[in-house]
Design a protein around this motif. Structure first.
Motif, PDB file in Angstrom:
ATOM      1  N   ALA A 249      27.949  39.290  32.471  1.00  0.00           N
ATOM      2  CA  ALA A 249      27.550  40.449  33.273  1.00  0.00           C
ATOM      3  C   ALA A 249      27.027  41.570  32.379  1.00  0.00           C
ATOM      4  N   GLY A 250      27.646  41.711  31.217  1.00  0.00           N
ATOM      5  CA  GLY A 250      27.287  42.806  30.314  1.00  0.00           C
ATOM      6  C   GLY A 250      25.939  42.635  29.645  1.00  0.00           C
ATOM      7  N   ALA A 286      47.320  40.599  33.874  1.00  0.00           N
ATOM      8  CA  ALA A 286      47.329  42.057  33.754  1.00  0.00           C
ATOM      9  C   ALA A 286      46.281  42.557  32.767  1.00  0.00           C
ATOM     10  N   VAL A 287      46.140  41.890  31.626  1.00  0.00           N
ATOM     11  CA  VAL A 287      45.167  42.380  30.639  1.00  0.00           C
ATOM     12  C   VAL A 287      43.755  42.304  31.217  1.00  0.00           C
ATOM     13  N   GLU A 288      43.476  41.283  31.989  1.00  0.00           N
ATOM     14  CA  GLU A 288      42.129  41.144  32.554  1.00  0.00           C
ATOM     15  C   GLU A 288      41.814  42.296  33.508  1.00  0.00           C
ATOM     16  N   VAL A 289      42.783  42.647  34.334  1.00  0.00           N
ATOM     17  CA  VAL A 289      42.591  43.732  35.299  1.00  0.00           C
ATOM     18  C   VAL A 289      42.399  45.075  34.576  1.00  0.00           C
ATOM     19  N   VAL A 290      43.210  45.319  33.558  1.00  0.00           N
ATOM     20  CA  VAL A 290      43.110  46.583  32.815  1.00  0.00           C
ATOM     21  C   VAL A 290      41.779  46.655  32.065  1.00  0.00           C
ATOM     22  N   MET A 291      41.427  45.562  31.398  1.00  0.00           N
ATOM     23  CA  MET A 291      40.176  45.550  30.639  1.00  0.00           C
ATOM     24  C   MET A 291      38.981  45.761  31.570  1.00  0.00           C
ATOM     25  N   ALA A 292      38.992  45.107  32.704  1.00  0.00           N
ATOM     26  CA  ALA A 292      37.877  45.257  33.648  1.00  0.00           C
ATOM     27  C   ALA A 292      37.765  46.707  34.109  1.00  0.00           C
ATOM     28  N   ARG A 293      38.904  47.343  34.379  1.00  0.00           N
ATOM     29  CA  ARG A 293      38.867  48.731  34.836  1.00  0.00           C
ATOM     30  C   ARG A 293      38.319  49.650  33.734  1.00  0.00           C
ATOM     31  N   ILE A 294      38.763  49.444  32.499  1.00  0.00           N
ATOM     32  CA  ILE A 294      38.289  50.304  31.404  1.00  0.00           C
ATOM     33  C   ILE A 294      36.798  50.077  31.157  1.00  0.00           C
ATOM     34  N   LEU A 295      36.391  48.820  31.106  1.00  0.00           N
ATOM     35  CA  LEU A 295      34.969  48.519  30.906  1.00  0.00           C
ATOM     36  C   LEU A 295      34.135  49.160  32.006  1.00  0.00           C
ATOM     37  N   GLY A 296      34.605  49.025  33.242  1.00  0.00           N
ATOM     38  CA  GLY A 296      33.861  49.577  34.370  1.00  0.00           C
ATOM     39  C   GLY A 296      33.788  51.091  34.320  1.00  0.00           C
ATOM     40  N   SER A 297      34.859  51.720  33.817  1.00  0.00           N
ATOM     41  CA  SER A 297      34.881  53.181  33.734  1.00  0.00           C
ATOM     42  C   SER A 297      33.907  53.697  32.687  1.00  0.00           C
ATOM     43  N   ARG A 300      29.207  52.367  33.376  1.00  0.00           N
ATOM     44  CA  ARG A 300      28.621  52.223  34.707  1.00  0.00           C
ATOM     45  C   ARG A 300      27.193  51.739  34.490  1.00  0.00           C
ATOM     46  N   GLY A 301      26.948  50.513  34.924  1.00  0.00           N
ATOM     47  CA  GLY A 301      25.646  49.917  34.645  1.00  0.00           C
ATOM     48  C   GLY A 301      24.890  49.649  35.920  1.00  0.00           C
ATOM     49  N   THR A 302      24.300  48.470  35.992  1.00  0.00           N
ATOM     50  CA  THR A 302      23.620  48.085  37.220  1.00  0.00           C
ATOM     51  C   THR A 302      24.681  47.815  38.277  1.00  0.00           C
ATOM     52  N   SER A 303      24.264  47.743  39.529  1.00  0.00           N
ATOM     53  CA  SER A 303      25.225  47.466  40.585  1.00  0.00           C
ATOM     54  C   SER A 303      25.831  46.080  40.411  1.00  0.00           C
ATOM     55  N   GLU A 304      25.083  45.143  39.786  1.00  0.00           N
ATOM     56  CA  GLU A 304      25.621  43.800  39.576  1.00  0.00           C
ATOM     57  C   GLU A 304      26.791  43.838  38.586  1.00  0.00           C
ATOM     58  N   VAL A 305      26.625  44.557  37.481  1.00  0.00           N
ATOM     59  CA  VAL A 305      27.704  44.669  36.491  1.00  0.00           C
ATOM     60  C   VAL A 305      28.905  45.364  37.118  1.00  0.00           C
ATOM     61  N   ASP A 306      28.644  46.476  37.804  1.00  0.00           N
ATOM     62  CA  ASP A 306      29.737  47.222  38.421  1.00  0.00           C
ATOM     63  C   ASP A 306      30.497  46.349  39.407  1.00  0.00           C
ATOM     64  N   ALA A 307      29.780  45.532  40.174  1.00  0.00           N
ATOM     65  CA  ALA A 307      30.441  44.688  41.180  1.00  0.00           C
ATOM     66  C   ALA A 307      31.360  43.672  40.510  1.00  0.00           C
ATOM     67  N   VAL A 308      30.894  43.075  39.408  1.00  0.00           N
ATOM     68  CA  VAL A 308      31.732  42.102  38.696  1.00  0.00           C
ATOM     69  C   VAL A 308      32.987  42.786  38.164  1.00  0.00           C
ATOM     70  N   LEU A 309      32.819  43.934  37.497  1.00  0.00           N
ATOM     71  CA  LEU A 309      33.963  44.608  36.877  1.00  0.00           C
ATOM     72  C   LEU A 309      34.921  45.168  37.930  1.00  0.00           C
ATOM     73  N   ASP A 310      34.389  45.757  38.990  1.00  0.00           N
ATOM     74  CA  ASP A 310      35.255  46.291  40.049  1.00  0.00           C
ATOM     75  C   ASP A 310      36.049  45.172  40.716  1.00  0.00           C
ATOM     76  N   GLY A 311      35.385  44.042  40.912  1.00  0.00           N
ATOM     77  CA  GLY A 311      36.071  42.908  41.534  1.00  0.00           C
ATOM     78  C   GLY A 311      37.182  42.356  40.668  1.00  0.00           C
ATOM     79  N   LEU A 312      37.005  42.400  39.355  1.00  0.00           N
ATOM     80  CA  LEU A 312      38.033  41.900  38.440  1.00  0.00           C
ATOM     81  C   LEU A 312      39.172  42.903  38.263  1.00  0.00           C
ATOM     82  N   ARG A 336      39.806  55.328  37.184  1.00  0.00           N
ATOM     83  CA  ARG A 336      38.401  54.966  37.342  1.00  0.00           C
ATOM     84  C   ARG A 336      37.535  55.671  36.304  1.00  0.00           C
ATOM     85  N   THR A 337      37.927  56.878  35.947  1.00  0.00           N
ATOM     86  CA  THR A 337      37.171  57.587  34.908  1.00  0.00           C
ATOM     87  C   THR A 337      38.123  57.918  33.783  1.00  0.00           C
TER      88      THR A 337
END
Lengths: 338, 338
Positions: A249-250, A286-297, A300-312, A336-337
């Motif tokens: 996604a990245g 747990a690490v996957e959820v935390v990492m996805a949230r930090i990466l997403g915060s 903020r990229g394309t809507s496709e990247v955001d959707a993958v990270l938010d979903g994870l 989130r931020t």
């Protein structure tokens, strides 16, 4: 010692059923801490999260050029693959290029992480081998380094072997933390793993993402590893698995690698940042959820990247009949931020 | 909220790599608390740990006598089996006795927990069915109860179905905690699971072990379930699995049942005690270590029992080559003597 904050909640119905505490840190390439959650100075074993750093000597030693290693081969040397036929084929190719054979692998054996590949072994009546070990790509890389150093490959997993000394030196150079007998344990694949502060792991990844403050040879190696992971995210984990999904996604803006016992690390090259996460109890979910949230915060990229990270970062839990019965979610401590 | 204490440490080399927090409680049959660790009043979902309590209506409703259920069948109705051929054969026998069929099972499908059985399915090209679900014995019991109550079995997993009402009533009677819509979630096998204090789970098991303060029908049912588990510990989990090992070692002096998300419960009939454990983060590896330590502390028995429990409370961790690289151990908060 103040307990680390709750970073993930697992809910069932409208109640929290289980929860995970942990620490996380974001640093810039000079090692300046941008953001922390919990205790990021306690030494932790980074385990397989630092495989992309452990792969730097494969390029810096000249082995990658000498044996003409492809980007797919450099990616699998930096990854924890799933033991699919495609993964094995890449590892076998690396071994051939270095004149090595699978019997030289010292990683030990486990069944393929990929379920279909695991079942296929049974259907064909075949036993798993060290090639199926998720670390066999990394170990094939170590055998290439041994050959490039003209070292006897036997015992390449021992701390005093020239290959392991190169790897420890690369880890020390990137993370800035000492790697010696005092903080050494043994990893699942038999190589040393060194307990260092979480902030040092993040620093290592910020430098991996930028080359900042690294000797030229390591900076050039870092660029090749970044290129390899961006080109072949499927070699870092496998179809459907976290690191592969996030790195795909990245599209080069994320180089993420998780490891056993709740470890995760990531570089954000375009932002010049490094991230490291450790879940106290060692839970992968747990690490996957935390990492996805930090990466997403942060990204903020394309809507496709955001959707993958938010979903994870906020996942539905289903029961055996497919009914949604709860969620796994990062808490407000991760936010989130940042 | 004060965090629960660290009850299990996972070490690598000479360092703690990961750790688990949790709560545990020991009560007598009148519900008097003998010993607590952490917060034992917060409502938690007991999940499959209360299967032996959920099996009480199978006897109390008259279904067990009417259909001539064997002790093996009562044990598997109280257990989380591994999906072996032996387990499936017992479940199928129960269904036949009640004039039911596997298609009536509403537990959903997952592959057998037992690895050899799982591989055997692949070798024979067979898909897993609801019979392989670890809960199919419990669900076969529910279908027997439906028949005994002359109720339409369809939807027996719904909270309002007569079978689920009987089960909730038995849980309320044994644990002393309310079981209603306000504290209801949905379990992995689609039946309700009710969030109640950990101390109430322990009380339920103390009463299961003694019959104290229970109506005659439930007290007699409890005696039958104890007899069944003692006679057939292999039906409660499976060869090599925790509950089977512990119950077999206890020889009637222990009735232990663990569940998902770090839950465990046990009765010590000869001592008149009940035990319940919940690991905050839901880790199975941790609840087993804590339960083994508590059982071993309370029930110093023959050297054979002590050896099994001590071995489960302090386990060596090996890597993929079989090298011992660390340990999983109960901490001093759990303690050798309670």
């Amino acid at each position: 010692m103040t307990p680390n904050p709750v970073v993930v909640e697992v809910s069932r119905g409208d109640r929290v059923e289980s929860f995970h505490r942990g620490a996380a840190v974001v640093v810039d390439a000079r090692g300046i801490i941008i953001h922390t959650i919990g205790d990021t100075q306690r030494p932790i074993y980074p385990r397989s999260a630092v495989k992309p750093l452990q792969a730097l000597p494969l390029v810096a030693s000249g082995a990658a050029d000498r044996f003409g290693l492809s980007l797919a081969e450099l990616a699998i040397a930096s990854g924890s693959h799933a033991g699919t036929a495609d993964h094995l084929s890449v590892v076998e190719g690396m071994l051939r290029k270095a004149g090595s054979t699978p019997v030289q692998l010292e990683c030990g054996t486990h069944r393929p992480f990929d379920e279909a590949s695991s079942r296929d072994l049974d259907a064909r009546g075949i036993q798993a081998t060290p090639l199926h070990n998720n670390c066999s790509g990394k170990h094939a890389g170590f055998l290439c380094v041994a050959r490039a150093l003209d070292a006897d490959p036997t015992g390449y997993t021992e701390p005093a072997h020239p290959v392991m000394r190169e790897v420890a030196a690369a880890l020390a150079a990137t993370t800035g933390a000492s790697h010696d007998t005092a903080n050494r344990g043994t990893d699942g694949c038999s190589i040393p793993t060194f307990a260092i502060p979480l902030s040092a792991v993040a620093t290592g990844f910020a430098r991996l993402g930028t080359g900042t403050d690294l000797p030229d040879s390591l900076a050039r190696a870092a660029a090749r590893i970044r290129e390899a992971v961006a080109a072949h995210p499927e070699m870092v984990a496998g179809a459907g698995r976290f690191d592969t999904r996030v790195n795909a996604a990245g599209g080069g803006a994320i180089l993420c690698k998780c490891g056993a016992e709740g470890m995760g690390a990531a570089a954000l090259p375009t932002l010049g940042l490094g991230i490291a996460v450790k879940i106290d109890d060692g839970a992968s979910r747990a690490v996957e959820v935390v990492m996805a949230r930090i990466l997403g915060s942060l990204l903020r990229g394309t809507s496709e990247v955001d959707a993958v990270l938010d979903g994870l970062a906020d996942q539905a839990l289903q029961n055996w009949r497919g009914t949604v019965i709860g969620r796994v979610q990062a808490t407000h401590h991760v936010g989130r931020t940042l």
